[in-house]
Design an enzyme around this catalytic site. Structure first.
Site, PDB file in Angstrom:
ATOM      1  N   GLU A 197       0.830  -1.200   0.000  1.00 54.40           N
ATOM      2  CA  GLU A 197       0.000   0.000   0.000  1.00 54.40           C
ATOM      3  C   GLU A 197       0.868   1.256   0.000  1.00 54.40           C
ATOM      4  O   GLU A 197       1.804   1.348   0.793  1.00 54.40           O
ATOM      5  CB  GLU A 197      -0.920   0.023   1.223  1.00 54.40           C
ATOM      6  CG  GLU A 197      -1.938   1.164   1.154  1.00 54.40           C
ATOM      7  CD  GLU A 197      -2.878   1.191   2.349  1.00 54.40           C
ATOM      8  OE1 GLU A 197      -2.404   1.011   3.501  1.00 54.40           O
ATOM      9  OE2 GLU A 197      -4.083   1.399   2.140  1.00 54.40           O
TER      10      GLU A 197
ATOM     11  N   GLU B  89      -5.953  -2.416  12.881  1.00 56.28           N
ATOM     12  CA  GLU B  89      -5.743  -3.305  11.729  1.00 56.28           C
ATOM     13  C   GLU B  89      -6.841  -4.354  11.620  1.00 56.28           C
ATOM     14  O   GLU B  89      -7.213  -4.750  10.509  1.00 56.28           O
ATOM     15  CB  GLU B  89      -4.365  -3.976  11.839  1.00 56.28           C
ATOM     16  CG  GLU B  89      -3.194  -3.013  11.941  1.00 56.28           C
ATOM     17  CD  GLU B  89      -3.189  -1.947  10.865  1.00 56.28           C
ATOM     18  OE1 GLU B  89      -2.773  -0.809  11.154  1.00 56.28           O
ATOM     19  OE2 GLU B  89      -3.615  -2.241   9.719  1.00 56.28           O
TER      20      GLU B  89
ATOM     21  N   MET C 279       0.205  -2.897   8.879  1.00 61.76           N
ATOM     22  CA  MET C 279      -0.476  -2.972   7.586  1.00 61.76           C
ATOM     23  C   MET C 279      -1.524  -4.074   7.634  1.00 61.76           C
ATOM     24  O   MET C 279      -1.249  -5.165   8.133  1.00 61.76           O
ATOM     25  CB  MET C 279       0.529  -3.223   6.455  1.00 61.76           C
ATOM     26  CG  MET C 279      -0.095  -3.357   5.085  1.00 61.76           C
ATOM     27  SD  MET C 279      -0.968  -1.851   4.572  1.00 61.76           S
ATOM     28  CE  MET C 279      -2.078  -2.538   3.347  1.00 61.76           C
TER      29      MET C 279
END
Length: 1025
Positions: free
Chosen positions: A295, A465, A430
C-alpha cells in the site's frame, strides 16, 4: 557492535555555521554563548557539502546531485527525449574555450546553420507562447477547460505507448491471479510468473496494466475459445509504471482471456514492495528475511498487475523457499511440495476477492503462538527469540475479533488470521487481508520493560488493523481520494472497540489528544479536504496523513454522538452488508445512513460540508438573557484579513451540544444543528455559564464572547468537577488556540489553568502541559532563557502538589500511571523538586547491575534521559541498545540518546540511522523529531535534513508519512524570518513536486505563524509572566 567515540566524527562546518548564528532582533547570538551551544566552529574540520553518506540499498555508485536533479526532471516530465540526458551532458562538457582566448571566424556554412537554428527556435517559442494556457505536466499538456489533450507517450523501445493517463483504462478487468515466486534471500533477487485471468468489458486491442522494476522474459496470451498460447509484444512506459500488451486479436466484450508473464527482479532494499531485511539474532548471527508492503502503489513492483484498489480479483500464490524458512501469505497453506533443487514450494488457497495492495507474503525464520476462534485460527508470529512477547497480542486479537464480528454482524471471512512482527518495517502496521504486518514495537509486549503507554499502543494498533478487515478489505474505496473511508473508520473503531473491551485503558484520553493535534494541522491554509482529488504518486502518498486518519475518525464520532449509537451501528452494518467485496465512494456510505434515518435528516448533505472542504468552524457563543446567540465562521490560526476574506463562503452543518449550570450535568444535554451562519437557541431559564461541544464530540472550536470565558473560569475555580475531564481539557485547548490568534488575551488562558492546582485527571493536565510546552519551546529556541524559566516556574506552581504525590513505581490505574509519566518527565526535564536526584539514583543502580535491575516501566524514559546527560551514562545506554531484546526498551533508550545536548552525538545518531547498520533506518524519523525538539538540536536536525535530502527521498517515498514527519520535525520550532527564508530557499531549489508537497507548504506556514505568535505575545509575556 561499533562503539561510539566523540573523536570519530567531524561535523560539517555548514552544520555549525547555521543561520541561527546571524544576529537579528530577539535572537541570541549562540556563537557567543558557549554555555548554550557545546560546539565551537574551530573545533571541527570542514566536510565538503557534496560528501555522501551511503544508504543501505543505494550502493556506492550514486548519481551526483546535478544528475539526480536532471533524472528527476526527466521522470517528472515523462518525455522520451529526456532519456538522452547523459549524452547531452557529455557533449556539453566537451566544450572548452581556446587557451589563447581568441575566437575563430565562423564559415559561411556555419552562419547559415546558425541562422536556421535561430529561426526554428524563435518559431517554437512563438508557438508555445501562443498556445492557449498550455501546461506541461507528468500527464502531458492540459489546456484550460479541456481534458485528455495529452502528449502521446513513447515506450522504452521508441514506439508509441497506447495509453497516456495515470489511471488505468477499464476496458479490461482482472478476475484471478496465479502468482508463483522464487525468492533468493542470499542474492536478494527473485523469479516470478503471473497468470492473469481477464474479462473484456469493452472491445479493445491493448491490455494496460502496471509493472515496474521487472526484467520481463516472456509474455503469452490465450483466449478462452482457443487453448493455444501466443507470444505477444509488450511495451513499457516507466514514467507511469505501466506496460501495454498488444493482443494478437481484438478482445471482445464479455469474452475471457489469459495473460501469462514471466519475469525476474531484485528484492527491494527500501521499505516498499517485496523487500529484504537483514537482522542479527541473539547469538550474533546474521539472518535474512523478506516481507511485503504494497500500500498504496507497490504491488506493481512485486508482480505485473492492475494496481488500483477498484480492480479486485482472487489470488492463488505459490512461494518457493528454503527448508528452514517459513512462508506466509494471505490465505492458509494448501500444500508443501519438495522441488528438484531441494527446496520447498508452498501453495496457498485461493483468496477472496480483494485489491492488489492487500496481497502479502513473508519468507523467513519465525515462530508462532495460535488460538482457534470460532473456526478461524489466530496466530501471532515473531522471530524465534521474541516469541515470548506475543501473548498480549494474541489475547487482545481474540477479544477484538469476537467483538467486531458481533458488532458488524458479519463473520470474518477467512479461515486464518496471522499477525507478524517484522524486524524492519517502516509503517506502524499494515492490514493485508489475513496477514497483518507490524513493527516489532507495535505488536510485541514485554512485561518487564513495556509501559502502560506501550500496552495501549499495541492494543490500539491491533484494533485498528482488525477493523480494516471490514473497513478497507471487505469494503474498499474505489480510489485513493476516499482513503478516509478506510483509515477514518479503522481509526474510529480502534478507539471505540478499545473503550468497549479494555475500558480500564481510558483510550478516550488518547482520542481526545489526537483530535486536538489534528485540528491544529487542519486549521492551516495548507490543509486539504479529507476527500480530495489525487492523481500522482506523491499526491496519493500525501493522503496518508493525520487528516485521513483522525479527522475522518473525529467526524464519525461527531455523527455517532448526534444520531445515537444505535442508529450509527445500524447504518454501518447496512453499509458493510450492501457493499461487501465491492469498491465504493463516500456517497455510498452516506446513502446507507440516509436509508436508516429516512426523511428525518439528510446525512449526505450534512456530512459533505465536512468532507469536501478543508478546515473546521469556529463557533462564537454569547449568552443574552435566556438566549444563546450562535455564529459560525472558519477557524483561522492567523488574523490576516487577506486569508480570511478568501474563505468567507465556508458553511458547516454543526451539531451543537451544550450543558449549563441550570441542569444536572450527567442527566442533561441538549443538541441542535447549526446549518446557517448564525442562529439562536432559546433556553428554558437564565444561566450563569454554558459549555458548548459537550465532551468535545464535535469537530469545532468554541469562543465564549463577552463574559462567557470569565464565567467558565470562575466555575472551574469554584468546582471544576461539574464538567467532565473531557470538557475541562476541551476548554484548556480552545482558550489557548484562541489566545494564539488574538481572540482572547493570553493572560486569560493562564488564568483559566490556575484551577489546575485542584486537577486530578490526566487529560486536562497533559493538554495544559502540551500548550505551555509549545510556548516554552518557542521562547527557548529564540534564546529567551529567563522568560522560558519564568514560564516553567509558573506551571510548576500549578502542578507542584501533583508532582510531589508521585511515586517512582508502576502502581495505579493506567490513567494514573500515564499522568505520573507526564508529570515526572516535566519535572526532570526542568530539574524540579528532587526529580533529577531520584532518576539519577535509579539509573546508577541500573547501570551498576549492567542493565539487569528492573526499572519502573512508566518512568523508564525519564530515567534514561537523566542518565544520558553524562558522558558515561550516554555511552552505557548506547552499549546496551543493540543487546536489548525488547523493542519497547530500545525505543526508550533511543529517545534518551537523541535528547543529548551534545551535537556530535546527535549528528552521529542521525547518520547511523540513515546508514541503517547499528540503528535501523525505520527509526530515523523518531530520532530527527526528538533531536528537533532539543536545544540546540533543532538546528542540527534541519541541517541534517538539508544535507541528506536526496538520500531521504530515495529511502522514503516523496510525500510519504515518514517524509512528512521528517519535514515537520525539523522545522516546526523555527520562528524567525531568517529561518523562514532559509527553509523556503532550500525547497524552492528542489523539484516542483517537492516544493508543492503539502508538508513543505505546511512548514512554511507554521514558521510564519510562529513568527506572528511571538510578535503578538512576546511583549505581554515579558510584562506579566
Amino acid at each position: 557492535m561499533e562503539t561510539f567515540t566523540n573523536d570519530r566524527l567531524q561535523l560539517p562546518r555548514n552544520m555549525i555555521e547555521n543561520s541561527m548564528f546571524e544576529e537579528e532582533p530577539d535572537v541570541v547570538d549562540l556563537a557567543k554563548e558557549p554555555c548554550l551551544h557545546p560546539l565551537e566552529p574551530d573545533e571541527v574540520e570542514y566536510e565538503p557539502r557534496g560528501s555522501r553518506l551511503l544508504v543501505r540499498g543505494l550502493g556506492e555508485h550514486e548519481m551526483d546531485e546535478d544528475e539526480e536533479d536532471y533524472e528527476s526532471s526527466a521522470k517528472l516530465l515523462g518525455m522520451s527525449f529526456m532519456n538522452r540526458s547523459s549524452g547531452l551532458r557529455n557533449s556539453a562538457t566537451g566544450y572548452r574555450q581556446s587557451p589563447d582566448g581568441t575566437c575563430s571566424v565562423p564559415s559561411a556554412r556555419t552562419l547559415v546553420i546558425c541562422v536556421f537554428v535561430i529561426v526554428v527556435a524563435v518559431s517554437v517559442i512563438m508557438v508555445i507562447y501562443l498556445l492557449p494556457r498550455c501546461t506541461f505536466t507528468k500527464e502531458g499538456c492540459h489546456k484550460t477547460n479541456q481534458s485528455a489533450e495529452l502528449i502521446q507517450p513513447i515506450a522504452t523501445n521508441g514506439k508509441v505507448f497506447p495509453w497516456a493517463q495515470i489511471r488505468l483504462p477499464t476496458a479490461i478487468i482482472p478476475q484471478r491471479y496465479e502468482l508463483s515466486l522464487h525468492p533468493n534471500l542470499t542474492s536478494m533477487t527473485f523469479r516470478g510468473s503471473v497468470t492473469i485471468s481477464l474479462q473484456a468489458l469493452q472491445d479493445t486491442r491493448d491490455i494496460i496494466l502496471h509493472s515496474t522494476g521487472h526484467n520481463i522474459s516472456s509474455v503469452t496470451f490465450m483466449s478462452a475459445v482457443s487453448s493455444q498460447e501466443k507470444q505477444v509484444e509488450i511495451l513499457e512506459y516507466p514514467y507511469h509504471e505501466q506496460i501495454a500488451v498488444v493482443a494478437p486479436e481484438s478482445l471482445l466484450t464479455g469474452h475471457n482471456y489469459t495473460l501469462k508473464i514471466e519475469y525476474s527482479a531484485n528484492i527491494s532494499n527500501s521499505y516498499y514492495g517485496f523487500y529484504g531485511i537483514t537482522y542479527t539474532d541473539k547469538s550474533n548471527e546474521k539472518k535474512n528475511f523478506a516481507a511485503t508492503q504494497f500500500e498504496p502503489l507497490a504491488a506493481r513492483s512485486a508482480f505485473p498487475c492492475f494496481d488500483e484498489p477498484a480492480f479486485k480479483a482472487t489470488f492463488i500464490i505459490k512461494i518457493t523457499r528454503d527448508e528452514h524458512h517459513t512462508a506466509l501469505s494471505n490465505m492458509p497453506k494448501k500444500s508443501s511440495v519438495p522441488t528438484e533443487e531441494g527446496l520447498i514450494q508452498d501453495e496457498f488457497s485461493e483468496s477472496v476477492k480483494m485489491s492488489t495492495y492487500l496481497v502479502a507474503f513473508i519468507v523467513g525464520e519465525m515462530r508462532n503462538l495460535s488460538q482457534d476462534v470460532n473456526g478461524t485460527l489466530v496466530s501471532v508470529y515473531a522471530v524465534p527469540e521474541k516469541i515470548d512477547q506475543v501473548y498480549h497480542a494474541l489475547d487482545t486479537t481474540v477479544k477484538l475479533l469476537e467483538f467486531y464480528q458481533n458488532y458488524f454482524e458479519i463473520q470474518y471471512p477467512l479461515k486464518k488470521l496471522d499477525l507478524v512482527a517484522i524486524p524492519d518495517f517502516e509503517a506502524g502496521a499494515m492490514e493485508n487481508w489475513g496477514l497483518l504486518t507490524f513493527r516489532e514495537e507495535t505488536l510485541l509486549y514485554d512485561n518487564a520493560t513495556s509501559s502502560v503507554a506501550d500496552r495501549k499502543l499495541v492494543t490500539k494498533i491491533i484494533a485498528h488493523e482488525l477493523a480494516h478487515q471490514w473497513f478497507g478489505n471487505l469494503v474498499t474505496m474505489q480510489w485513493w481520494n476516499d482513503l478516509w473511508l478506510n483509515e477514518g473508520f479503522a481509526t474510529f473503531m480502534e478507539y471505540f472497540s478499545v473503550e468497549k473491551i479494555f475500558k480500564e485503558l481510558n483510550s478516550y484520553e488518547d482520542f481526545l489528544d489526537a483530535r486536538f493535534k489534528t485540528m491544529r494541522k487542519d486549521s492551516l491554509n495548507s490543509s486539504h479536504p479529507i476527500s480530495s482529488s489525487v492523481q500522482s504518486s506523491e499526491q496519493i502518498e500525501e493522503m496518508f496523513d493525520s487528516l485521513s486518519y483522525f479527522k475522518g475518525a473525529s467526524l464519525l464520532l461527531m455523527l455517532k454522538s448526534y444520531l445515537s449509537e444505535d442508529v450509527f451501528q445500524h447504518a454501518i452494518i447496512l453499509y458493510l452488508h450492501n457493499h461487501s467485496y465491492a469498491a465504493i465512494q463516500s456517497d455510498d456510505l452516506w446513502d446507507s445512513f440516509n436509508e436508516v434515518t429516512g426523511k428525518t435528516l439528510d446525512v449526505k448533505k450534512m456530512m459533505k460540508t465536512w468532507t469536501l472542504q478543508k478546515g473546521f468552524p469556529l463557533v462564537t457563543v454569547q449568552r443574552k438573557g435566556t438566549e444563546l446567540l450562535l455564529q459560525q465562521e472558519r477557524f483561522f490560526p492567523s488574523m490576516q484579513p487577506e486569508i480570511q476574506d478568501s474563505d468567507t463562503s465556508h458553511l458547516w452543518h454543526i451539531p451543537i451540544s451544550y450543558v449549563t449550570d441550570g441542569r444536572n450535568y450527567s442527566e442533561y444535554r441538549s443538541v441542535s444543528l447549526l446549518d446557517k451562519k448564525s442562529d439562536v437557541i432559546n433556553l428554558t431559564e437564565q444561566v450563569q455559564w454554558v459549555k458548548v461541544n459537550t465532551n468535545m464530540t464535535g469537530y469545532y472550536i468554541v469562543h465564549y464572547a463577552h463574559d462567557g470565558w470569565a464565567a467558565l473560569i470562575n466555575q472551574l475555580k469554584r468546582n471544576p468537577y461539574v464538567l467532565s475531564d473531557k470538557d475541562r481539557a476541551n476548554l484548556i485547548n480552545n482558550i489557548f488556540e484562541l489566545a494564539g490568534l488574538g481572540k482572547v488575551p493570553l493572560q486569560m488562558a493562564f488564568d483559566l489553568i490556575d484551577y489546575l492546582r485542584n486537577e486530578t485527571h490526566t487529560a486536562p493536565i497533559t493538554e495544559a502541559l502540551f500548550q505551555t510546552d509549545l510556548i516554552y519551546n518557542l521562547l527557548e529556541k529564540l534564546g529567551h532563557m529567563d522568560l522560558s524559566s519564568r514560564l516553567v516556574t509558573r506551571v510548576h506552581k500549578l502542578l507542584q502538589n501533583q508532582i510531589q504525590q508521585q511515586t517512582w513505581t508502576d502502581e495505579g490505574t493506567p490513567s494514573m500511571r500515564e499522568l505520573r509519566s507526564a508529570l515526572l518527565e516535566f519535572a526532570c526535564a526542568h530539574s524540579l523538586e528532587n526529580c533529577t536526584t531520584m532518576a539519577t539514583k535509579l539509573f546508577d543502580g541500573w547501570m551498576a547491575s549492567n542493565g539487569t535491575q528492573s526499572l519502573p516501566t512508566d518512568v523508564m524514559t525519564t530515567v534514561f534521559k537523566v542518565g544520558a546527560r553524562t558522558e558515561k551514562g550516554w555511552l552505557f545506554l548506547f552499549s546496551m541498545y543493540s543487546s536489548m531484546g525488547s523493542e519497547a526498551e530500545k525505543d526508550k533508550i533511543l529517545e534518551a540518546l537523541a535528547s543529548s545536548a551534545d551535537a556530535h552525538k546527535l549528528y552521529w545518531l542521525m547518520k547511523s540511522s540513515l546508514d541503517g547498520d547499528i540503528i535501523r533506518t525505520q527509526k530515523l524519523s523518531l530520532i530527527i523529531r526528538t533531536v528537533g525538539r532539543q536545544f540546540p538540536g533543532h538546528l542540527l536536525a534541519w541541517d541534517f535534513v538539508k544535507e541528506n535530502w536526496n538520500k531521504l527521498v530515495h529511502k522514503f517515498h516523496l510525500g510519504s508519512y515518514t517524509i512528512q514527519s521528517i519535514v515537520a520535525g525539523s522545522t516546526h520550532l523555527f520562528s524567525t524570518k531568517t529561518h523562514l527564508s532559509e527553509v523556503q530557499e532550500f525547497f524552492e531549489n528542489q523539484s516542483e513536486a517537492t516544493l508543492q508537497l503539502r508538508c513543505v507548504q505546511e512548514a512554511f506556514e507554521v514558521i510564519e505563524l510562529n513568527i506572528q505568535w511571538m510578535a503578538r505575545n512576546l511583549k505581554t509575556l515579558t510584562l506579566w509572566l
